[in-house]
Design an enzyme around this catalytic site. Structure first.
Site, mmCIF file in Angstrom:
data_model
loop_
_atom_site.group_PDB
_atom_site.id
_atom_site.type_symbol
_atom_site.label_atom_id
_atom_site.label_comp_id
_atom_site.label_asym_id
_atom_site.label_seq_id
_atom_site.Cartn_x
_atom_site.Cartn_y
_atom_site.Cartn_z
ATOM 1 N N GLU A 175 75.083 72.914 48.387
ATOM 2 C CA GLU A 175 74.193 73.924 48.969
ATOM 3 C C GLU A 175 72.736 73.453 49.064
ATOM 4 O OE1 GLU A 175 74.652 77.687 47.013
ATOM 5 O OE2 GLU A 175 76.728 77.908 47.671
ATOM 6 N N GLU A 371 83.586 76.852 47.226
ATOM 7 C CA GLU A 371 83.233 78.018 46.418
ATOM 8 C C GLU A 371 83.591 79.274 47.193
ATOM 9 O OE1 GLU A 371 79.270 78.481 44.901
ATOM 10 O OE2 GLU A 371 79.086 76.362 44.372
#
Length: 466
Positions: A175, A371
């Protein structure tokens, strides 16, 4: 024969036989041992100790004490039946200043983790960066500076040399959007800086760091090893189909998604992003050869997804913004439907939409859900049970969306549930629980939630029932 084997097979959404069933964690969120065996502060150590930055003044000093409980936590994974475990390496644990030789005790911790995973029949998936930049590198300028990307490439080479014979899948960054735009744009994440220019410089240097690390990994790993990148791509929806709302969605897609997708997969900057941010920068920090380096081929793309993003024409509230170049043109609207404890909307269709977009935009690139999960206000009842039906429903819906995407032609190779353990949830401290294993932080006792038992059954079946 187990009780599960004895049940009628009611599987209605069967996944490919080689589908990778995993769970995921991050070093600062679970390890603890913040000052042991040579580890020095990261930007999250500094940020969490700054008054007012993290709820209740919580820090990751102890977290879930995973550093001392590796064997116990791997035993939990064995009970779940996961095929893969995605963990991150704490950069300041193995290279405390972000420069120079590694600390062997830090490397030994990850060697032990990997060896015990392999002994348990679980495939290790290593992430090199999940936001814990050594504080010394931040003091020298952090991710807005080119040198940080260069140091990251050197760190990647150290890790490949230490674990390359045992870890077959490497993720360079997790991320980078959050790290760049929440860390340097609106300051709600470490290191807490608030500069549109710094956030854009950081985004570019993350792309460069990814490319440098990919090159370092390729040079050290054996053929057949996988190199990946994980992005939290935004499933952006315009509120209406008016030109103004469509342009708002375009702006967020540029600074939220294509700021990473285009350099990594096309070797270019999005032209519209350059135009949108012209008042902030001329992008002169992008040097010749940078984009070629950033676009080194990778073997798969990791996708982190939690909820969709709905936008309309307008302006965001005044104050520091993570949306460089878009804040004066875009307002964010709540999506309809139920919400998690994070106040995030529950909408599995957004994951399906995102996977089909990537099917079309990135043909030939395997995808992995690295995720997906939800926080709810669950707790251990007087009998010691942790019932979390909302999480089970969330996970069922999202896995069904993944299955539907596979049927629609998306090349999705695996699913990593976030998260194995309740943990330090960044600026929320310990107030939000994402784990399928409940952690009593006072005693460090681990307890399977109902969602953990449900996930174990999904893995054993190879799909969803009902």
């Amino acid at each position: 024969m187990t009780a599960l084997d004895a049940r009628p097979d009611t599987t209605t959404h069967r996944f490919p036989a080689d589908f990778r069933w995993g769970t995921a964690t991050a070093a600062y969120q679970i390890e603890g041992a913040a000052a042991e065996d040579g580890r020095t502060p990261s930007i999250w150590d500094t940020f969490s100790r700054t008054p007012g930055k993290v709820r209740n003044g919580d820090t990751g000093d102890i977290a879930a004490d995973h550093y001392h409980r590796v064997s116990e936590d791997i035993a939990l994974m064995r009970r779940l039946g996961v095929t893969d475990y995605r963990f991150s390496v704490a950069w300041p644990r193995v290279q405390p200043t972000g420069r120079g030789p590694a600390v062997q005790k830090g490397l030994d911790f990850y060697r032990r983790l990997v060896d015990e995973l392999l002994e348990a029949g679980i495939r290790p998936v290593a992430t090199l960066y999940h936001w814990d930049l050594p504080q010394e590198l931040e003091d020298a300028g952090g991710w807005p500076q080119r040198e940080t990307a260069q140091r990251f490439g050197e760190y990647a080479a150290i890790m490949a040399g230490a674990l390359g014979d045992r870890v077959a899948t490497w993720t360079t960054l997790n991320e980078p959007w959050c790290a760049a735009f929440l860390g340097y744009g609106n300051g709600v994440h470490a290191p807490g800086r608030t500069s549109a220019l710094a956030s854009l410089r950081a985004a570019h240097h993350f792309n460069l760091a990814h490319g440098l690390a990919t090159g370092a990994l390729r040079a050290a790993l054996s053929p057949g090893s996988e190199v990946s990148l994980t992005l939290n791509l935004h499933a952006v929806r315009p509120h209406t189909d008016t030109p103004a709302d469509l342009d708002a969605a375009r702006r967020i897609d540029a600074v939220g998604n294509r700021v990473f997708l285009d350099p990594v997969f096309n070797g270019s900057l999005p032209d519209d992003l350059v135009r949108d941010t012209a008042a902030v920068t001329d992008w002169s920090f992008v040097l010749d050869g940078d984009l070629e380096t950033a676009s080194a081929p990778i073997d798969s793309l990791g996708i982190n997804y939690y909820s969709p993003t709905v936008v309309a024409a307008g302006a965001s509230p005044a104050g520091p913004s993570p949306w460089a170049g878009a804040e004066e043109h875009v307002r964010f609207l709540p999506a309809p439907g139920p919400r998690t404890a994070m106040d995030w909307p529950v909408d599995a269709n957004g994951l399906h939409e995102l996977l089909l977009r990537l099917r079309d935009d990135l043909p030939g690139v395997p995808l992995v859900i690295t995720e997906n999960g939800a926080a709810y206000d669950d707790y251990a009842d007087p009998s010691g049970e942790v019932k979390d039906p909302e999480r089970v429903a969330y996970l069922h819906g999202h896995l069904a969306a993944v299955h539907r995407a596979i049927e629609d032609g998306a090349d999705v190779r695996g699913y990593f549930l976030w998260s194995l353990l309740d943990n330090f949830e960044w600026a929320y401290g310990y107030s939000k629980r994402f784990g399928i294993v409940h952690v009593d932080f006072a005693t460090q006792r681990r307890t399977f939630k109902d969602s953990a038992r449900w996930y174990a059954e999904v893995i054993a079946r190879g799909g969803l029932a009902g």
